[in-house]
Design an enzyme around this catalytic site. Structure first.
Site, PDB file in Angstrom:
ATOM      1  N   ARG A   6       0.830  -1.206   0.000  1.00 45.94           N
ATOM      2  CA  ARG A   6       0.000   0.000   0.000  1.00 45.94           C
ATOM      3  C   ARG A   6       0.870   1.263   0.000  1.00 45.94           C
ATOM      4  O   ARG A   6       0.560   2.235  -0.693  1.00 45.94           O
ATOM      5  CB  ARG A   6      -0.933   0.001   1.200  1.00 45.94           C
TER       6      ARG A   6
ATOM      7  N   HIS B 163       0.648   4.234  -2.823  1.00 48.54           N
ATOM      8  CA  HIS B 163       0.377   5.620  -2.469  1.00 48.54           C
ATOM      9  C   HIS B 163       1.560   6.529  -2.833  1.00 48.54           C
ATOM     10  O   HIS B 163       1.358   7.716  -3.085  1.00 48.54           O
ATOM     11  CB  HIS B 163       0.054   5.729  -0.977  1.00 48.54           C
TER      12      HIS B 163
ATOM     13  N   ASN C  46      -4.147   9.244   3.444  1.00 46.98           N
ATOM     14  CA  ASN C  46      -3.014   8.529   4.026  1.00 46.98           C
ATOM     15  C   ASN C  46      -3.022   8.435   5.548  1.00 46.98           C
ATOM     16  O   ASN C  46      -2.522   7.473   6.119  1.00 46.98           O
ATOM     17  CB  ASN C  46      -1.697   9.201   3.609  1.00 46.98           C
TER      18      ASN C  46
ATOM     19  N   HIS D 177      -5.750  -6.170  -2.755  1.00 48.15           N
ATOM     20  CA  HIS D 177      -6.649  -6.149  -1.605  1.00 48.15           C
ATOM     21  C   HIS D 177      -6.915  -7.541  -1.048  1.00 48.15           C
ATOM     22  O   HIS D 177      -7.545  -7.678  -0.002  1.00 48.15           O
ATOM     23  CB  HIS D 177      -7.974  -5.476  -1.983  1.00 48.15           C
TER      24      HIS D 177
END
Length: 339
Positions: free
Chosen positions: A70, A74, A102, A201
């Site tokens: 992740r 990001h 975030n 995910h």
């Protein structure tokens, strides 16, 4: 002739998407190009050091794999894969960590710090934090059963960050399908890339705040009234009350095999049980003609999913911050620019 508002909205969205595709070429280029052997002579043990530290971290807590993947995602969606997500706020620099997308969803910074410390001892001033994060994301996936791929390296660390772009560029849990597609296309990533990368995910967790609207909204409409789905929904509601406390309560996005990187996530979507609206939209949205087919394909063929996920991760990892090649650096501490 009567005009359908949703059709007009779709047409407008597609125009914006086309504009975004043109704009994305700025961010998707890698000039100078990344290479597989960038550290061959300057730090030949870099991949081994990252792998060993990630093995320790994932063995201690499998969730660490999802944290690092992740973080990488990001990072790349804001200014390109330049390590800007790792920068702490200072008097002269506002980082991205406290941006809405975030602040409560990212962890794993300490893992990157530990890897960086080991590399600074082995080959000081050589390996960028951006490269460390990219390599660590690949190793994280492998360590929980996912595919392998070669990681091109040679990134520089940005000396800037963008709080605003972190809020604008990153997809949100309750966003609609067309909006999310446009954000991926803006980065030079296709619809196929989007559906494949969402497969990460399968090892992720979500906060109640990000799935409350879904489970008290259209979850029953997409999952039906079968006893198993009703039981699952009841459990989700016990974790995430409709009002009041519980925003930080978490649950797995793939409740079947939460610590294993596989294609189970797509089976969850086929059953209409996607935890996040943004995920379930790929299968259930009336605009998801292409995404629905891809969800079905990856549910049926795990090899196809693994192959595409690997290709899409390399593609995402190649999103460049052109400025960092000119003004970038190799940070001594991933949290701060060099002085």
């Amino acid at each position: 002739m009567a005009y359908c508002p949703s059709l007009i909205s779709l047409q407008c969205s597609m125009v914006l998407i086309c504009v975004s595709i043109f704009s994305s070429t700025i961010f998707a280029s890698t000039d100078p190009p990344l290479t597989l052997d960038y550290y061959r002579s300057t730090c030949p043990t870099v991949f081994e050091i990252v792998k060993k530290e990630m093995e320790c971290q994932v063995l201690s807590d499998p969730r660490n794999a999802a944290f690092i993947v992740r973080l990488h995602f990001h990072d790349c969606f804001v200014q390109g894969c330049d390590g800007s997500i790792l920068l702490d706020d200072t008097i002269s620099l506002q980082g991205e960590k406290k941006a809405l997308a975030n602040v409560n969803s990212l962890q794993g910074y300490g893992i990157i710090d530990r890897i960086k410390n080991k590399l600074e001892s082995e080959c000081p001033g050589i390996v960028s934090c951006a490269d460390i994060l990219t390599i660590a994301a690949r190793d994280a996936v492998i360590l929980v059963g996912g595919p392998d791929w070669d990681v091109p390296v040679g990134r520089k660390d940005s000396t800037t960050a963008s709080y605003d772009l972190a809020s604008e560029n990153l997809p949100s849990a309750n966003e609609d399908l067309l909006s999310i597609i446009s954000k991926f296309l803006y980065q030079g990533l296709s619809v196929t890339d989007m559906v494949a990368l969402a497969g990460a995910h399968t090892i992720g967790m979500a906060r109640c705040e990000n799935f409350r609207a879904r489970i008290y909204g259209d979850f029953e409409a997409t999952s039906g009234t079968n006893p198993l789905s009703e039981s699952y929904l009841s459990n989700l509601k016990s974790i995430c009350p409709a009002t009041g406390s519980g925003d930080n309560n978490i649950t797995a996005m793939d409740y079947v095999t939460p610590n294993l990187f596989d294609n189970s996530f797509y089976h969850v979507l086929l059953r209409g049980e996607g935890l996040l609206n943004s995920d379930q939209e790929m299968y259930s949205s009336i605009f998801g003609i292409e995404t629905k087919k891809l969800v079905q394909r990856y549910a049926e063929d795990p090899v196809a999913f693994f192959n595409q996920f690997s290709d899409s991760m390399v593609k995402m990892g190649n999103i460049a911050n052109s400025d960092s090649f000119v003004t970038g650096e190799v940070r001594k501490n991933c949290r701060f620019v060099n002085t």
